[in-house]
Design an enzyme around this catalytic site. Structure first.
Site, PDB file in Angstrom:
ATOM      1  N   CYS A   7       0.869  -1.177   0.000  1.00  0.00           N
ATOM      2  CA  CYS A   7       0.000   0.000   0.000  1.00  0.00           C
ATOM      3  C   CYS A   7       0.906   1.227   0.000  1.00  0.00           C
ATOM      4  O   CYS A   7       2.080   1.122  -0.350  1.00  0.00           O
ATOM      5  CB  CYS A   7      -0.976  -0.016   1.180  1.00  0.00           C
ATOM      6  SG  CYS A   7      -0.250   0.195   2.820  1.00  0.00           S
ATOM      7  N   ASN A  10       2.438   1.469   4.264  1.00  0.00           N
ATOM      8  CA  ASN A  10       2.681   0.194   4.943  1.00  0.00           C
ATOM      9  C   ASN A  10       2.368   0.275   6.439  1.00  0.00           C
ATOM     10  O   ASN A  10       3.051  -0.311   7.260  1.00  0.00           O
ATOM     11  CB  ASN A  10       4.109  -0.292   4.696  1.00  0.00           C
ATOM     12  CG  ASN A  10       4.365  -1.725   5.124  1.00  0.00           C
ATOM     13  OD1 ASN A  10       5.445  -2.024   5.610  1.00  0.00           O
ATOM     14  ND2 ASN A  10       3.422  -2.620   4.965  1.00  0.00           N
ATOM     15  N   CYS A  12      -1.415   0.609   7.256  1.00  0.00           N
ATOM     16  CA  CYS A  12      -2.843   0.285   7.377  1.00  0.00           C
ATOM     17  C   CYS A  12      -3.211  -0.954   6.563  1.00  0.00           C
ATOM     18  O   CYS A  12      -3.396  -2.032   7.115  1.00  0.00           O
ATOM     19  CB  CYS A  12      -3.712   1.465   6.939  1.00  0.00           C
ATOM     20  SG  CYS A  12      -3.574   2.942   7.978  1.00  0.00           S
ATOM     21  N   ARG A  13      -3.307  -0.787   5.252  1.00  0.00           N
ATOM     22  CA  ARG A  13      -3.840  -1.860   4.406  1.00  0.00           C
ATOM     23  C   ARG A  13      -2.891  -3.036   4.218  1.00  0.00           C
ATOM     24  O   ARG A  13      -3.288  -4.193   4.389  1.00  0.00           O
ATOM     25  CB  ARG A  13      -4.242  -1.283   3.042  1.00  0.00           C
ATOM     26  CG  ARG A  13      -5.374  -0.280   3.156  1.00  0.00           C
ATOM     27  CD  ARG A  13      -5.632   0.433   1.871  1.00  0.00           C
ATOM     28  NE  ARG A  13      -4.509   1.336   1.547  1.00  0.00           N
ATOM     29  CZ  ARG A  13      -4.388   1.978   0.392  1.00  0.00           C
ATOM     30  NH1 ARG A  13      -5.269   1.809  -0.566  1.00  0.00           N
ATOM     31  NH2 ARG A  13      -3.375   2.790   0.195  1.00  0.00           N
ATOM     32  N   SER A  14      -1.646  -2.769   3.833  1.00  0.00           N
ATOM     33  CA  SER A  14      -0.749  -3.899   3.545  1.00  0.00           C
ATOM     34  C   SER A  14      -0.351  -4.682   4.797  1.00  0.00           C
ATOM     35  O   SER A  14      -0.270  -5.917   4.726  1.00  0.00           O
ATOM     36  CB  SER A  14       0.470  -3.462   2.727  1.00  0.00           C
ATOM     37  OG  SER A  14       1.202  -2.446   3.350  1.00  0.00           O
ATOM     38  N   ASP A 122      -8.221   3.339   1.124  1.00  0.00           N
ATOM     39  CA  ASP A 122      -7.288   3.817   2.150  1.00  0.00           C
ATOM     40  C   ASP A 122      -8.092   4.427   3.294  1.00  0.00           C
ATOM     41  O   ASP A 122      -8.761   5.436   3.122  1.00  0.00           O
ATOM     42  CB  ASP A 122      -6.345   4.853   1.558  1.00  0.00           C
ATOM     43  CG  ASP A 122      -5.225   5.247   2.503  1.00  0.00           C
ATOM     44  OD1 ASP A 122      -5.298   4.910   3.698  1.00  0.00           O
ATOM     45  OD2 ASP A 122      -4.266   5.887   2.040  1.00  0.00           O
TER      46      ASP A 122
END
Length: 157
Positions: A7, A10, A12-14, A122
């Site tokens: 993301c 690095n 939140c999402r990934s 995001d």
């Protein structure tokens, strides 16, 4: 099989995808066959733990993000990983540009391409249930991803 989730920062999402994928990998008995990591296209948070909202959401779902630290994706990742999976179109474009500049055999896709398409939104600046929506999207994408991985790892008849 080596998989990298990417993301922007690095945090939140990934890392959520990394944690979810590690849980699925364990549940499916693929710990020895699949390596998992995550990174960001930007170095804003290098060395930082995942966002506390991501960590709390993952924990509510039985997924542990403890010990994960942010890092920036690098050209060598396109040699080290078989699959590099972007969370959204902007991350995908950044990864494809990196591949044009540096090459590497990694396949680059969006995570949700495995689950019918779309982007993992995001949640960083949002409010409300953004982190829950991310978790749900990542869970759906990772389950479909592991269906694909299991098919790839099966011996040909």
């Amino acid at each position: 099989m080596r998989v990298l989730f990417v993301c922007m920062g690095n945090i939140c999402r990934s890392p959520t995808a990394e944690g979810v994928a590690r849980a699925i990998r364990a549940r499916r008995g693929l710990v020895e066959q699949v390596d998992i990591d995550s990174a960001g296209t930007h170095g804003y948070h290098v060395g930082a733990s995942p966002d506390s909202r991501s960590t709390a959401t993952a924990k509510r779902h039985g997924v542990d993000l403890a010990g994960l630290r942010s890092r920036q994706v690098e050209a060598a990742d396109l040699d080290r990983f078989d699959l590099v999976l972007a969370m959204d179109n902007a991350n995908l474009e950044d990864l494809l540009a990196l591949k044009v500049r540096h090459g590497g055999p990694a396949e680059i896709h969006r995570l949700l391409d495995y689950a019918g398409g779309g982007e993992v939104p995001d949640p960083y600046f949002g409010a409300g249930d953004g982190f829950e929506r991310v978790f749900d999207a990542v869970q759906r994408g990772c389950e479909a991803l592991f269906d694909d991985i299991e098919a790839r790892l099966r011996p040909a008849d």
